[in-house]
Design a protein around this motif. Structure first.
Motif, PDB file in Angstrom:
ATOM      1  N   GLY A  83       0.793  -1.229   0.000  1.00  0.00           N
ATOM      2  CA  GLY A  83       0.000   0.000   0.000  1.00  0.00           C
ATOM      3  C   GLY A  83       0.823   1.276   0.000  1.00  0.00           C
ATOM      4  O   GLY A  83       0.269   2.372   0.026  1.00  0.00           O
ATOM      5  N   CYS A  84       2.149   1.138  -0.047  1.00  0.00           N
ATOM      6  CA  CYS A  84       3.023   2.317   0.015  1.00  0.00           C
ATOM      7  C   CYS A  84       2.706   3.332  -1.076  1.00  0.00           C
ATOM      8  O   CYS A  84       2.598   4.528  -0.820  1.00  0.00           O
ATOM      9  CB  CYS A  84       4.486   1.892  -0.089  1.00  0.00           C
ATOM     10  N   THR A  85       2.520   2.857  -2.306  1.00  0.00           N
ATOM     11  CA  THR A  85       2.371   3.776  -3.435  1.00  0.00           C
ATOM     12  C   THR A  85       1.032   4.502  -3.449  1.00  0.00           C
ATOM     13  O   THR A  85       0.832   5.409  -4.245  1.00  0.00           O
ATOM     14  CB  THR A  85       2.553   3.022  -4.766  1.00  0.00           C
ATOM     15  N   GLU A  86       0.111   4.098  -2.568  1.00  0.00           N
ATOM     16  CA  GLU A  86      -1.175   4.808  -2.510  1.00  0.00           C
ATOM     17  C   GLU A  86      -0.993   6.211  -1.945  1.00  0.00           C
ATOM     18  O   GLU A  86      -1.680   7.152  -2.348  1.00  0.00           O
ATOM     19  CB  GLU A  86      -2.170   4.031  -1.647  1.00  0.00           C
ATOM     20  N   HIS A  87      -0.069   6.364  -1.004  1.00  0.00           N
ATOM     21  CA  HIS A  87       0.155   7.672  -0.381  1.00  0.00           C
ATOM     22  C   HIS A  87       1.590   8.172  -0.537  1.00  0.00           C
ATOM     23  O   HIS A  87       1.835   9.365  -0.378  1.00  0.00           O
ATOM     24  CB  HIS A  87      -0.164   7.608   1.115  1.00  0.00           C
ATOM     25  N   GLY A  88       2.541   7.275  -0.794  1.00  0.00           N
ATOM     26  CA  GLY A  88       3.941   7.674  -0.841  1.00  0.00           C
ATOM     27  C   GLY A  88       4.657   7.099  -2.049  1.00  0.00           C
ATOM     28  O   GLY A  88       4.040   6.677  -3.021  1.00  0.00           O
ATOM     29  N   THR A  89       5.990   7.096  -1.967  1.00  0.00           N
ATOM     30  CA  THR A  89       6.839   6.595  -3.049  1.00  0.00           C
ATOM     31  C   THR A  89       7.775   5.533  -2.487  1.00  0.00           C
ATOM     32  O   THR A  89       8.434   5.762  -1.480  1.00  0.00           O
ATOM     33  CB  THR A  89       7.674   7.734  -3.659  1.00  0.00           C
ATOM     34  N   CYS A  90       7.825   4.388  -3.137  1.00  0.00           N
ATOM     35  CA  CYS A  90       8.668   3.295  -2.659  1.00  0.00           C
ATOM     36  C   CYS A  90      10.116   3.542  -3.045  1.00  0.00           C
ATOM     37  O   CYS A  90      10.448   3.673  -4.219  1.00  0.00           O
ATOM     38  CB  CYS A  90       8.188   1.962  -3.231  1.00  0.00           C
ATOM     39  N   ASP A 107       3.671   2.728   5.584  1.00  0.00           N
ATOM     40  CA  ASP A 107       3.096   2.813   4.245  1.00  0.00           C
ATOM     41  C   ASP A 107       2.561   4.210   3.950  1.00  0.00           C
ATOM     42  O   ASP A 107       1.795   4.411   3.007  1.00  0.00           O
ATOM     43  CB  ASP A 107       1.982   1.777   4.070  1.00  0.00           C
ATOM     44  N   CYS A 108       2.931   5.190   4.771  1.00  0.00           N
ATOM     45  CA  CYS A 108       2.539   6.601   4.589  1.00  0.00           C
ATOM     46  C   CYS A 108       1.032   6.823   4.690  1.00  0.00           C
ATOM     47  O   CYS A 108       0.507   7.815   4.180  1.00  0.00           O
ATOM     48  CB  CYS A 108       3.044   7.152   3.248  1.00  0.00           C
ATOM     49  N   SER A 109       0.331   5.913   5.349  1.00  0.00           N
ATOM     50  CA  SER A 109      -1.127   6.041   5.430  1.00  0.00           C
ATOM     51  C   SER A 109      -1.594   6.834   6.650  1.00  0.00           C
ATOM     52  O   SER A 109      -2.780   7.138   6.781  1.00  0.00           O
ATOM     53  CB  SER A 109      -1.776   4.649   5.454  1.00  0.00           C
ATOM     54  N   GLU A 110      -0.658   7.173   7.552  1.00  0.00           N
ATOM     55  CA  GLU A 110      -1.027   7.889   8.771  1.00  0.00           C
ATOM     56  C   GLU A 110      -0.789   9.383   8.604  1.00  0.00           C
ATOM     57  O   GLU A 110       0.150   9.810   7.937  1.00  0.00           O
ATOM     58  CB  GLU A 110      -0.209   7.378   9.954  1.00  0.00           C
ATOM     59  N   LEU A 111      -1.662  10.182   9.236  1.00  0.00           N
ATOM     60  CA  LEU A 111      -1.506  11.631   9.190  1.00  0.00           C
ATOM     61  C   LEU A 111      -0.442  12.070  10.184  1.00  0.00           C
ATOM     62  O   LEU A 111      -0.517  11.749  11.371  1.00  0.00           O
ATOM     63  CB  LEU A 111      -2.832  12.318   9.526  1.00  0.00           C
ATOM     64  N   ALA A 112       0.534  12.831   9.696  1.00  0.00           N
ATOM     65  CA  ALA A 112       1.528  13.418  10.592  1.00  0.00           C
ATOM     66  C   ALA A 112       0.974  14.681  11.235  1.00  0.00           C
ATOM     67  O   ALA A 112       1.530  15.190  12.197  1.00  0.00           O
ATOM     68  CB  ALA A 112       2.806  13.741   9.822  1.00  0.00           C
ATOM     69  N   THR A 113      -0.144  15.160  10.678  1.00  0.00           N
ATOM     70  CA  THR A 113      -0.771  16.388  11.178  1.00  0.00           C
ATOM     71  C   THR A 113      -2.256  16.120  11.459  1.00  0.00           C
ATOM     72  O   THR A 113      -3.130  16.615  10.733  1.00  0.00           O
ATOM     73  CB  THR A 113      -0.627  17.513  10.138  1.00  0.00           C
ATOM     74  N   PRO A 114      -2.584  15.336  12.486  1.00  0.00           N
ATOM     75  CA  PRO A 114      -3.988  14.979  12.742  1.00  0.00           C
ATOM     76  C   PRO A 114      -4.890  16.178  13.003  1.00  0.00           C
ATOM     77  O   PRO A 114      -6.102  16.102  12.761  1.00  0.00           O
ATOM     78  CB  PRO A 114      -3.894  14.064  13.970  1.00  0.00           C
ATOM     79  N   ALA A 115      -4.328  17.288  13.485  1.00  0.00           N
ATOM     80  CA  ALA A 115      -5.154  18.479  13.731  1.00  0.00           C
ATOM     81  C   ALA A 115      -5.659  19.105  12.441  1.00  0.00           C
ATOM     82  O   ALA A 115      -6.539  19.966  12.462  1.00  0.00           O
ATOM     83  CB  ALA A 115      -4.361  19.511  14.535  1.00  0.00           C
ATOM     84  N   CYS A 116      -5.107  18.672  11.302  1.00  0.00           N
ATOM     85  CA  CYS A 116      -5.526  19.218  10.004  1.00  0.00           C
ATOM     86  C   CYS A 116      -6.724  18.465   9.418  1.00  0.00           C
ATOM     87  O   CYS A 116      -7.207  18.827   8.341  1.00  0.00           O
ATOM     88  CB  CYS A 116      -4.363  19.205   9.025  1.00  0.00           C
ATOM     89  N   GLU A 117      -7.180  17.414  10.110  1.00  0.00           N
ATOM     90  CA  GLU A 117      -8.412  16.742   9.686  1.00  0.00           C
ATOM     91  C   GLU A 117      -9.567  17.511  10.317  1.00  0.00           C
ATOM     92  O   GLU A 117      -9.949  17.266  11.457  1.00  0.00           O
ATOM     93  CB  GLU A 117      -8.427  15.275  10.111  1.00  0.00           C
ATOM     94  N   ILE A 118     -10.116  18.432   9.576  1.00  0.00           N
ATOM     95  CA  ILE A 118     -11.127  19.347  10.098  1.00  0.00           C
ATOM     96  C   ILE A 118     -12.402  18.584  10.452  1.00  0.00           C
ATOM     97  O   ILE A 118     -13.012  18.803  11.490  1.00  0.00           O
ATOM     98  CB  ILE A 118     -11.435  20.465   9.082  1.00  0.00           C
ATOM     99  N   PHE A 119     -12.788  17.689   9.577  1.00  0.00           N
ATOM    100  CA  PHE A 119     -13.871  16.734   9.831  1.00  0.00           C
ATOM    101  C   PHE A 119     -13.664  15.570   8.881  1.00  0.00           C
ATOM    102  O   PHE A 119     -12.876  15.688   7.926  1.00  0.00           O
ATOM    103  CB  PHE A 119     -15.274  17.379   9.666  1.00  0.00           C
TER     104      PHE A 119
END
Length: 239
Positions: A83-90, A107-119
């Motif tokens: 699943g890496c290529t869905e959000h990042g580069t292998c 796999d780059c699927s996690e938000l490093a900035t969770p406060a930016c998920e407004i809803f």
């Protein structure tokens, strides 16, 4: 199990998927050699292991290689997490998934900035654009940029810490919120010092724009009517 473990007269052993193939010249002198062959439109993997000349640790080396070969899913050739290529580069050379700014995890699927998920379904990407960032989101973007030695993310943000509707207030009623300014991650947040800094925030309520900008942008004060300002990768009047 589609694999077979076969001993050969020269003291070597083969883990094969059952398809017979001609022995390649030089096979008997290779160690821990893996190759991928195509047959009948399908990929088949053969792993060849020598007995390491009868050394005491030879059997264990061979057994370890056999376990590795059998545990590997057929057709998998990448060194990166699924699943890496869905959000990042292998990055095959380093065997890791390189994430874009704002994403993290194997796999780059996690938000490093969770406060930016407004809803749910609406995430503000870290950008140099003057979008209506909640200050906590802007702070997390600055931290990620600082850790990755990137600059240019300073700018205004909206104070949502005391808002009953939380971060959502930044896009539903930005005109009612206090404007602060972020210079960098180390200096942090401060009140806007003058009208120039306050007027940098040109956000309008997201509902004032057509189709809420399809949740792929933010609503910006325009001429007579607000217009959608699209996130990177999206375009059009409604993004």
């Amino acid at each position: 199990v589609p694999y077979q473990f076969v001993n050969r007269s020269d003291g070597s052993a083969i883990v094969t998927d059952g398809e017979r193939r001609p022995q390649q010249k030089g096979d008997a002198t290779s160690s821990n050699k893996a190759e991928t062959n195509k047959g009948g439109g399908e990929q088949a993997t053969r792993v060849e292991i020598l007995r390491a000349g009868g050394t005491p640790d030879g059997e264990e080396k061979m057994a370890s290689a056999v376990r590795t070969a059998l545990a590997r899913p057929r057709g998998l050739t990448t060194a990166c997490a699924p699943g890496c290529t869905e959000h990042g580069t292998c990055n095959e050379e380093l065997g890791r998934c390189d994430c874009p700014l704002g994403q993290t995890g194997d796999d780059c699927s996690e938000l490093a900035t969770p406060a930016c998920e407004i809803f749910p379904g609406y995430i503000m990407p870290c950008s140099k654009a003057l979008m209506p960032y909640p200050c906590e989101c802007k702070k997390q973007c600055l931290q990620v940029a600082w850790e990755s030695v990137q600059a240019g993310f300073a700018g205004p943000c909206l104070v949502t810490s005391n808002a009953e509707d939380g971060a959502m207030a930044a896009v539903t009623r930005p005109q009612e919120l206090t404007v602060h300014f972020m210079e960098d991650f180390v200096k942090g947040e401060r009140p806007a010092r003058n009208n120039r800094e306050r007027l940098m925030m040109k956000a309008a309520p997201l509902a004032a724009c057509p189709l809420w900008c399809s949740l792929h942008g933010w609503c910006m004060k325009g001429g007579l009517l607000p217009v959608c300002s699209c996130f990177y990768g999206w375009q059009g009047k409604t993004c």
